[in-house]
Enzyme design. Structure first.
Site, PDB file in Angstrom:
ATOM      1  N   ARG A 114       0.879  -1.181   0.000  1.00 41.95           N
ATOM      2  CA  ARG A 114       0.000   0.000   0.000  1.00 41.95           C
ATOM      3  C   ARG A 114       0.910   1.222   0.000  1.00 41.95           C
ATOM      4  NH1 ARG A 114      -5.412   0.867   1.955  1.00 41.95           N
ATOM      5  NH2 ARG A 114      -5.783   2.945   2.798  1.00 41.95           N
ATOM      6  N   HIS A 141      -7.260   0.947  -6.699  1.00 39.68           N
ATOM      7  CA  HIS A 141      -7.578   0.241  -5.459  1.00 39.68           C
ATOM      8  C   HIS A 141      -8.377  -1.015  -5.845  1.00 39.68           C
ATOM      9  CE1 HIS A 141      -7.947  -0.493  -1.336  1.00 39.68           C
ATOM     10  NE2 HIS A 141      -8.642   0.543  -0.924  1.00 39.68           N
ATOM     11  N   GLN A 144     -10.513  -3.153  -3.302  1.00 40.11           N
ATOM     12  CA  GLN A 144     -11.735  -2.465  -2.917  1.00 40.11           C
ATOM     13  C   GLN A 144     -12.832  -2.708  -3.948  1.00 40.11           C
ATOM     14  OE1 GLN A 144     -12.463  -0.277  -0.049  1.00 40.11           O
ATOM     15  NE2 GLN A 144     -14.449  -0.844  -0.911  1.00 40.11           N
ATOM     16  N   ASP A 235     -16.644   8.660  -2.310  1.00 44.90           N
ATOM     17  CA  ASP A 235     -15.401   8.540  -1.548  1.00 44.90           C
ATOM     18  C   ASP A 235     -15.050   9.939  -1.057  1.00 44.90           C
ATOM     19  OD1 ASP A 235     -13.028   7.612  -0.463  1.00 44.90           O
ATOM     20  OD2 ASP A 235     -12.001   7.363  -2.381  1.00 44.90           O
ATOM     21  N   CYS A 275     -16.374   3.623   0.459  1.00 46.38           N
ATOM     22  CA  CYS A 275     -15.241   2.764   0.825  1.00 46.38           C
ATOM     23  C   CYS A 275     -14.651   3.106   2.194  1.00 46.38           C
ATOM     24  CB  CYS A 275     -14.172   2.813  -0.261  1.00 46.38           C
ATOM     25  SG  CYS A 275     -13.640   4.468  -0.712  1.00 46.38           S
ATOM     26  N   ARG A 303     -14.503  -6.729   2.079  1.00 44.62           N
ATOM     27  CA  ARG A 303     -13.059  -6.657   1.818  1.00 44.62           C
ATOM     28  C   ARG A 303     -12.395  -7.957   2.271  1.00 44.62           C
ATOM     29  NH1 ARG A 303     -10.403  -1.877   1.465  1.00 44.62           N
ATOM     30  NH2 ARG A 303      -8.672  -3.254   0.898  1.00 44.62           N
TER      31      ARG A 303
END
Length: 318
Positions: A114, A141, A144, A235, A275, A303
């Protein structure tokens, strides 16, 4: 959808030893099969034990859901996780990435990275001899997105022909939603202010990948984006590393809050997604987040299941 366990295994077995750096790294059939395997794992229809394999986490960005979901996913696969925080390893003291990647390949069975730059992730994948997973970069991502479409599938069944409307910044999440949605035959609409659109190259890539006539488009009109959609998604307006732009972005994104007014323009059965972390009253209203349409915390749970399926495939656990 790929239904039988044997069918899932045959579709997903070629992923063994592969990297997962982008939603576009898997085929349309493999994407659908990953969702089916995640469903089986979530429902208890399938158990996979990888026998004490080790996941290494290299996170240079803060994380709650991604970190914990990867750790729990690995534990449920019978493995364990090593947290390679750059602040307490030689990564933080300038050791070359190529040396780190090759050494960790001798200790771990898979790495989840990440970080900010997609190129850093690509470099890890180049030098490592084990699978590398994108746990978030500024470009994408993809883990996700798998969880997002699993959540949408739980609500509506067959995804082909459904519409997901994303309202907000054309960021990494928007990129992966376009790519993954295109592979699943989902229409993806991105509603964002002018100047905050997704990258044109990613939009073109998604359109080329689209199956079953999926329509991928971008608009600066949030109402047009959400009209009739089955899923409404948003988001944060300022992602990690953009905090200094917060005030400017708040001005630019006026009218792009996912609220009850926008929800009223969607399909009456529409679900609300985010998210997380969320700023109530900014990119999403408290009413939309806490209302009956919200599937945000189901989405967060997913997730775990999506990443468990992905890790099992990459480490040959099928």
């Amino acid at each position: 959808m790929v239904a039988a366990s044997s069918g899932v295994a045959s579709v997903l077995s070629p992923l063994k030893g592969r990297d997962f750096l982008s939603s576009a790294d898997v085929s349309a059939e493999q994407t659908a099969a990953l969702l089916e395997l995640a469903r089986q794992l979530k429902c208890g229809d399938r158990r996979i034990d990888l026998g004490n394999r080790v996941l290494g986490l290299i996170f240079t960005k803060a994380s709650t859901r991604t970190r914990v979901s990867f750790q729990v996913a690995m534990a449920r696969l019978g493995g364990q996780t090593v947290d390679l925080n750059p602040q307490v390893t030689q990564l933080g003291r300038g050791e070359p990435l190529e040396d780190t990647a090759r050494v960790l390949s001798r200790f771990c069975d898979v790495l989840a990275v990440r970080t900010f730059a997609q190129q850093e992730l690509v470099d890890y994948a180049h030098w490592a001899t084990i699978p590398v997973v994108n746990a978030l970069t500024d470009l994408e991502h993809p883990c996700q997105a798998l969880a997002d479409f699993l959540t949408m599938q739980e609500a509506f069944g067959d995804l082909q022909g459904q519409t997901l409307a994303y309202v907000g910044d054309g960021n990494n999440v928007a990129h992966s939603l376009m790519l993954c949605g295109a592979l699943l035959g989902v229409n993806v609409r991105i509603g964002c202010p002018e100047g905050f659109e997704p990258l044109a190259g990613v939009l073109d890539q998604a359109r080329k990948l689209a199956v079953a006539g999926a329509d991928i488009f971008v608009t600066s009109d949030p109402v047009a984006a959400v009209r009739g959609a089955q899923a409404l998604y948003t988001d944060v307006w300022a992602s990690m590393g953009q905090e200094q732009e917060q005030a400017e972005r708040e001005r630019a994104f006026q009218g792009f809050c996912l609220n009850e007014a926008l929800l009223a323009e969607a399909d009456p059965r529409a679900i609300v997604l985010h998210c997380l972390p969320a700023h109530r009253g900014e990119e999403i209203s408290a009413g939309a987040m806490e209302g009956a349409a919200s599937r945000i915390f189901d989405q967060a749970e997913n997730r775990l299941h999506a990443q468990q399926a992905l890790l099992a495939c990459l480490m040959g656990g099928l």
